[in-house]
Every structure is written in structure tokens, then in C-alpha cells.
Design an enzyme around this catalytic site. Structure first.
Site, PDB file in Angstrom:
ATOM      1  N   ARG A  31       8.689   5.527 -75.242  1.00 45.19           N
ATOM      2  CA  ARG A  31       8.119   6.756 -73.952  1.00 45.19           C
ATOM      3  C   ARG A  31       7.427   5.799 -72.961  1.00 45.19           C
ATOM      4  NH1 ARG A  31       2.674   9.833 -75.548  1.00 45.19           N
ATOM      5  NH2 ARG A  31       1.842   8.726 -76.082  1.00 45.19           N
ATOM      6  N   CYS A  52       1.530  18.571 -62.188  1.00 47.08           N
ATOM      7  CA  CYS A  52       1.622  18.396 -63.885  1.00 47.08           C
ATOM      8  C   CYS A  52       2.934  18.682 -64.586  1.00 47.08           C
ATOM      9  CB  CYS A  52       0.689  19.912 -63.850  1.00 47.08           C
ATOM     10  SG  CYS A  52       0.465  21.212 -65.321  1.00 47.08           S
ATOM     11  N   CYS A  55       2.911  22.720 -65.610  1.00 51.87           N
ATOM     12  CA  CYS A  55       3.032  23.950 -65.459  1.00 51.87           C
ATOM     13  C   CYS A  55       4.432  24.669 -65.059  1.00 51.87           C
ATOM     14  CB  CYS A  55       2.536  23.976 -64.069  1.00 51.87           C
ATOM     15  SG  CYS A  55       0.892  23.648 -63.570  1.00 51.87           S
ATOM     16  N   HIS A 115      -2.565  26.736 -64.525  1.00 45.89           N
ATOM     17  CA  HIS A 115      -3.244  25.114 -64.219  1.00 45.89           C
ATOM     18  C   HIS A 115      -5.126  25.236 -65.053  1.00 45.89           C
ATOM     19  CE1 HIS A 115      -2.291  21.206 -64.746  1.00 45.89           C
ATOM     20  NE2 HIS A 115      -3.455  21.405 -63.789  1.00 45.89           N
ATOM     21  N   ASN A 155      -6.022  19.459 -78.779  1.00 52.09           N
ATOM     22  CA  ASN A 155      -6.555  18.544 -78.115  1.00 52.09           C
ATOM     23  C   ASN A 155      -7.139  18.784 -76.536  1.00 52.09           C
ATOM     24  OD1 ASN A 155      -6.883  16.323 -79.898  1.00 52.09           O
ATOM     25  ND2 ASN A 155      -6.010  15.075 -78.967  1.00 52.09           N
ATOM     26  N   CYS A 162      -6.783  13.461 -73.754  1.00 51.33           N
ATOM     27  CA  CYS A 162      -5.721  14.518 -73.884  1.00 51.33           C
ATOM     28  C   CYS A 162      -5.599  14.496 -72.678  1.00 51.33           C
ATOM     29  CB  CYS A 162      -5.875  16.087 -73.989  1.00 51.33           C
ATOM     30  SG  CYS A 162      -4.526  17.216 -73.182  1.00 51.33           S
ATOM     31  N   SER A 163      -4.743  13.698 -71.372  1.00 51.20           N
ATOM     32  CA  SER A 163      -5.027  13.764 -70.223  1.00 51.20           C
ATOM     33  C   SER A 163      -4.181  14.942 -68.919  1.00 51.20           C
ATOM     34  CB  SER A 163      -3.742  12.465 -69.613  1.00 51.20           C
ATOM     35  OG  SER A 163      -2.676  13.208 -70.499  1.00 51.20           O
ATOM     36  N   HIS A 166      -4.330  21.005 -68.156  1.00 57.51           N
ATOM     37  CA  HIS A 166      -3.230  22.623 -68.285  1.00 57.51           C
ATOM     38  C   HIS A 166      -3.594  22.751 -69.600  1.00 57.51           C
ATOM     39  CE1 HIS A 166       0.085  25.175 -66.845  1.00 57.51           C
ATOM     40  NE2 HIS A 166      -0.014  25.842 -68.185  1.00 57.51           N
ATOM     41  N   HIS A 168      -2.720  23.459 -73.474  1.00 57.97           N
ATOM     42  CA  HIS A 168      -1.933  23.992 -74.618  1.00 57.97           C
ATOM     43  C   HIS A 168      -2.635  23.149 -75.972  1.00 57.97           C
ATOM     44  CE1 HIS A 168      -2.150  19.833 -73.672  1.00 57.97           C
ATOM     45  NE2 HIS A 168      -1.587  19.393 -74.093  1.00 57.97           N
ATOM     46  N   GLN A 170      -0.365  21.976 -79.494  1.00 60.13           N
ATOM     47  CA  GLN A 170       1.141  21.101 -80.417  1.00 60.13           C
ATOM     48  C   GLN A 170       0.488  21.725 -81.617  1.00 60.13           C
ATOM     49  OE1 GLN A 170       1.525  16.550 -79.881  1.00 60.13           O
ATOM     50  NE2 GLN A 170      -0.458  16.550 -78.514  1.00 60.13           N
ATOM     51  N   HIS A 283      -5.779  24.936 -90.930  1.00 65.79           N
ATOM     52  CA  HIS A 283      -5.757  24.461 -91.848  1.00 65.79           C
ATOM     53  C   HIS A 283      -5.475  25.519 -92.491  1.00 65.79           C
ATOM     54  CE1 HIS A 283      -8.401  20.069 -92.747  1.00 65.79           C
ATOM     55  NE2 HIS A 283      -6.620  20.558 -92.302  1.00 65.79           N
ATOM     56  N   HIS A 298      -8.159  28.941 -92.289  1.00 65.35           N
ATOM     57  CA  HIS A 298      -9.426  28.384 -91.327  1.00 65.35           C
ATOM     58  C   HIS A 298      -9.755  27.244 -90.047  1.00 65.35           C
ATOM     59  CE1 HIS A 298      -9.703  25.096 -94.618  1.00 65.35           C
ATOM     60  NE2 HIS A 298      -9.921  24.527 -93.810  1.00 65.35           N
ATOM     61  N   HIS A 300     -10.588  24.215 -87.672  1.00 66.42           N
ATOM     62  CA  HIS A 300     -12.198  23.113 -87.504  1.00 66.42           C
ATOM     63  C   HIS A 300     -12.093  22.644 -86.097  1.00 66.42           C
ATOM     64  CE1 HIS A 300     -12.229  21.867 -91.956  1.00 66.42           C
ATOM     65  NE2 HIS A 300     -11.092  21.711 -91.851  1.00 66.42           N
ATOM     66  N   LYS A 313     -21.250  11.303 -79.273  1.00 69.46           N
ATOM     67  CA  LYS A 313     -21.337  10.581 -79.546  1.00 69.46           C
ATOM     68  C   LYS A 313     -20.127   9.486 -80.885  1.00 69.46           C
ATOM     69  CE  LYS A 313     -22.112  10.443 -85.056  1.00 69.46           C
ATOM     70  NZ  LYS A 313     -23.465   9.381 -85.928  1.00 69.46           N
ATOM     71  N   PHE A 314     -20.055   8.498 -80.860  1.00 65.67           N
ATOM     72  CA  PHE A 314     -19.208   7.229 -81.848  1.00 65.67           C
ATOM     73  C   PHE A 314     -19.230   7.138 -82.362  1.00 65.67           C
ATOM     74  CE2 PHE A 314     -19.857   5.654 -76.689  1.00 65.67           C
ATOM     75  CZ  PHE A 314     -18.410   5.955 -77.057  1.00 65.67           C
ATOM     76  N   TYR A 318     -21.438   2.262 -89.301  1.00 63.57           N
ATOM     77  CA  TYR A 318     -21.584   2.430 -90.399  1.00 63.57           C
ATOM     78  C   TYR A 318     -20.531   2.879 -91.038  1.00 63.57           C
ATOM     79  CZ  TYR A 318     -24.045   4.582 -94.174  1.00 63.57           C
ATOM     80  OH  TYR A 318     -24.096   4.831 -95.750  1.00 63.57           O
TER      81      TYR A 318
HETATM   82 ZN    ZN Z   1      -9.834  22.206 -93.354  1.00 56.53          ZN
END
Ligand code: ZN
Length: 354
Positions: A31, A52, A55, A115, A155, A162-163, A166, A168, A170, A283, A298, A300, A313-314, A318
Site C-alpha cells: 500500500r 480525510c 469524510c 469529522h 483504535n 490511528c492517524s 474521523h 470509525h 474496523q 469479545h 463484553h 475491552h 504507559k509503556f 519486564y
Molecule cells: Zn475478552
């Protein structure tokens, strides 16, 4: 089409160290690459952006033109990670190089022609239209022979990769059951066999009794920070009744889901007074033709923010090598979210919902 090969066709590869699979979509590398575009997310968005690709009326990268849609709009992803006509094929070299071809369909759903809107800024009847589309898509995709699982996910925010702001989501529908779903299915199945009730019904009853981690609840859905949360402000929305998938919801329940989705995301935005980034996913029961009484519908929510709109947070070190770790508790997170207003901070400023 020529036979299956690993360079051109979507497939899964097996990791013999972990026993888990990775989805590979080599055709997607073809792509167009537009390079990194830095966007100032604090700037107010226009309600229509001529640049966009989501749009109404605009042309997408694949050359197709969006209709002048007025509520929701769905299309097949122009650069799908999954394709319906992938040839059958597999690889097995000594049990160490294991791969399977994968078939599927990827779609994009625009929540609104606007948008500048996000779920917490949308009206409940408009969010309900998105839910109705999820129901019909789960059913229509699930009816196809090649599809055994339908993953709906959102996302939100450039921090989540997510760039496009708008609003949305998936849908990736595919022939195999993905890793996370397989794990939850195994544990829900064992629980259901032993107790005759879904794991999440019993969990929800206990959460209700303790009332320490519930953020918001209506007649049909509960938003809470799960006891085992790993992300700082991780949350789940759980159906109060043990339905196994979206089509089992009745009319008032679908509206209640729209209400709960909005209630949680408004509190998220109010927490750091920002458009709160997250990955959301449903899920529910796979569409593999088997009964799934163990599954309990449910959602998440995995948000990356830690202490402010910029401190993230990364999951590294660990956490990558051993297991997730957190500092403040799930109860502290739930308290902070619960005490947020149910009215969006932007709506408060202007005196009306935009
Ligand atoms: Zn789940």
C-alpha cells in the site's frame, strides 16, 4: 490464482516457543506510504476535512469515492489485512516452520459523517445506529462459509497508531479463531462446564456486591475496571444478562449499550480533559456454527495514558519479557473514573452537545 506462498498471501505463522499464532499480511506492504505526518491534536477539528479519506464525498487512496452519507457508512478496507480468495495452503517443516493460509474480510465503519465527532460527543440515537450495523455485520459475515470469527475493534487517537481522527472502527472477519479469543473461550468453557453459569455472570454479581470497581451501570450493561486490569485505566463493558453475542440483545439492550459506551468514554475524556486514546474491542461467541453458551458478550478498553494527557504507559522491559505490572490499583483507577462528570467537558463549555 497461483498456489499459496508466504510472500503474497495472508497467513498465520506458529510460534513453537509460546504455542501462539501471528497473523501476517504481506500484500499490505504494497500500500502507498505517505510518510510520517505530524498533527497537532490540540487544534479544533473541522466538521468536514477535504483531506480525510473517510469524510463524505471524498476519494480514498484506492481511488473509490465515498457517497454523501448522512449517518453510518461501511466499506471493504481498500488495503485489507485479510482477503476472501487467499488460496488454501500450509507449511510444516519439522514442526518448527508452521504456517497456514488465512481467509477473511476486513471492513471499515464510519460512525458519523462529522469529522470532528467521537463517541463521547455523539448522541445516543446515533451511537445506536453504529450498534445496529455491528449486529447486521456480525450476522452477515458470520453466515459466510469462510468466516468463523468476527472481530469488531476501534483504535482511537494517534497514540494508538490511528492517524485519522474521523470516528470509525474496523471489522476483521476470518476463518480461524484468534489467539486472545481462544484463551478466553477455553477459560469461559471450563467455568461454564463446572458451574452451569457464565464466568462473567458470577464475576459481575461479585463486582456488584463489592461496588469498588464499577464506573457506570444501567439496566443492561456495566462499565468497570476489571480486578486484573493491566493498563492504568483499562475498563470492560459487560452485558448484565449472559448473552453470547450482539444479535442476542433486544431493542432496549442495544440502546443501553449505546448509553454505556458513551458514559464510559465521556468519563475517559473528562479525566485528562483530552480526546482520550484507547483500543476497544468486542469479545463474543465465534461464528463457527457451534453453540457457545459459555461466551458472555463484553467489550475491552485498553487506554495507554497514565497520569496526564501526555504521560503514556509503556508495556516494555519486564512487561514484555515476564508479565504486565502496574503501580496504582484497579480500585484507585475506578474511583478516579467514577468521580468524573457524566457530561462531556466540551459540552459544558459550550452549554450544549456539539
Ligand atoms: Zn475478552
Amino acid at each position: 490464482m497461483a498456489g499459496f506462498n508466504l510472500e503474497d498471501h495472508p497467513h498465520r505463522r506458529y510460534n513453537p516457543l509460546t504455542g501462539e499464532w501471528v497473523l501476517v499480511s504481506p500484500h499490505r506492504a504494497k500500500r502507498p506510504w505517505q510518510g510520517q505526518v505530524e498533527k497537532d491534536e490540540s487544534k479544533a477539528l473541522p466538521d468536514y476535512d477535504p483531506e480525510c479519506y473517510l469524510c463524505p464525498g471524498n476519494t480514498r487512496a484506492g481511488g473509490k469515492e465515498n457517497p454523501a452519507y448522512t449517518d453510518t457508512f461501511i466499506f471493504t478496507n481498500d488495503f485489507s489485512s485479510l482477503l476472501p480468495d487467499t488460496p488454501d495452503g500450509k507449511l510444516d517443516e519439522s514442526g518448527l516452520f508452521i504456517a497456514r493460509s488465512e481467509r477473511g474480510i476486513a471492513k471499515v465503519i464510519c460512525f458519523s459523517p462529522r469529522h470532528d465527532l467521537t463517541v463521547p460527543l455523539m448522541d445516543i440515537p446515533d451511537i445506536r445506529k453504529v450498534i445496529d450495523l455491528w449486529v447486521t455485520q456480525y450476522e452477515a459475515l458470520g453466515a459466510l462459509d469462510i468466516i468463523n470469527h468476527v472481530q469488531i475493534f476501534e483504535n482511537k487517537g494517534s497514540m494508538m497508531g490511528c492517524s485519522n481522527p474521523h470516528p470509525h472502527c474496523q471489522i476483521w472477519a476470518q476463518s480461524s479463531i484468534p489467539v486472545e479469543v481462544t484463551k478466553e473461550q477455553k477459560n469461559q468453557s471450563a467455568y461454564f462446564e463446572e458451574n452451569g453459569r457464565t464466568l462473567l455472570s458470577d464475576y459481575l454479581a461479585m463486582e456488584q456486591e463489592k461496588n469498588e470497581r464499577i464506573i457506570y451501570r444501567n439496566d443492561s450493561f456495566t462499565a468497570l475496571v476489571p480486578f486484573w486490569a493491566t493498563w492504568p485505566f483499562e475498563a470492560m463493558i459487560i452485558a448484565n444478562r449472559p448473552v453470547n453475542s450482539l444479535p442476542e440483545l433486544n431493542d432496549p439492550e442495544k440502546t443501553a449499550l449505546a448509553d454505556c459506551y458513551k458514559a464510559l468514554t465521556v468519563r475517559y475524556d473528562n479525566l485528562f480533559r483530552t480526546s482520550f486514546p484507547y483500543s476497544m474491542g468486542f469479545h463474543q461467541a465465534p461464528v463457527d456454527g457451534k453453540p457457545h453458551p459459555e461466551w458472555h458478550l463484553h467489550m475491552h478498553f485498553y487506554p495507554p495514558l497514565l497520569r496526564s494527557a501526555t504521560v503514556k504507559k509503556f508495556m516494555v522491559g519486564y512487561e514484555m519479557m515476564a508479565n504486565p505490572q502496574r503501580d496504582f490499583t484497579a480500585e484507585q483507577s475506578a474511583n478516579r473514573l467514577r468521580e468524573q462528570s457524566g457530561i462531556h467537558y466540551k459540552a459544558k463549555q459550550s452549554g450544549k452537545i456539539p
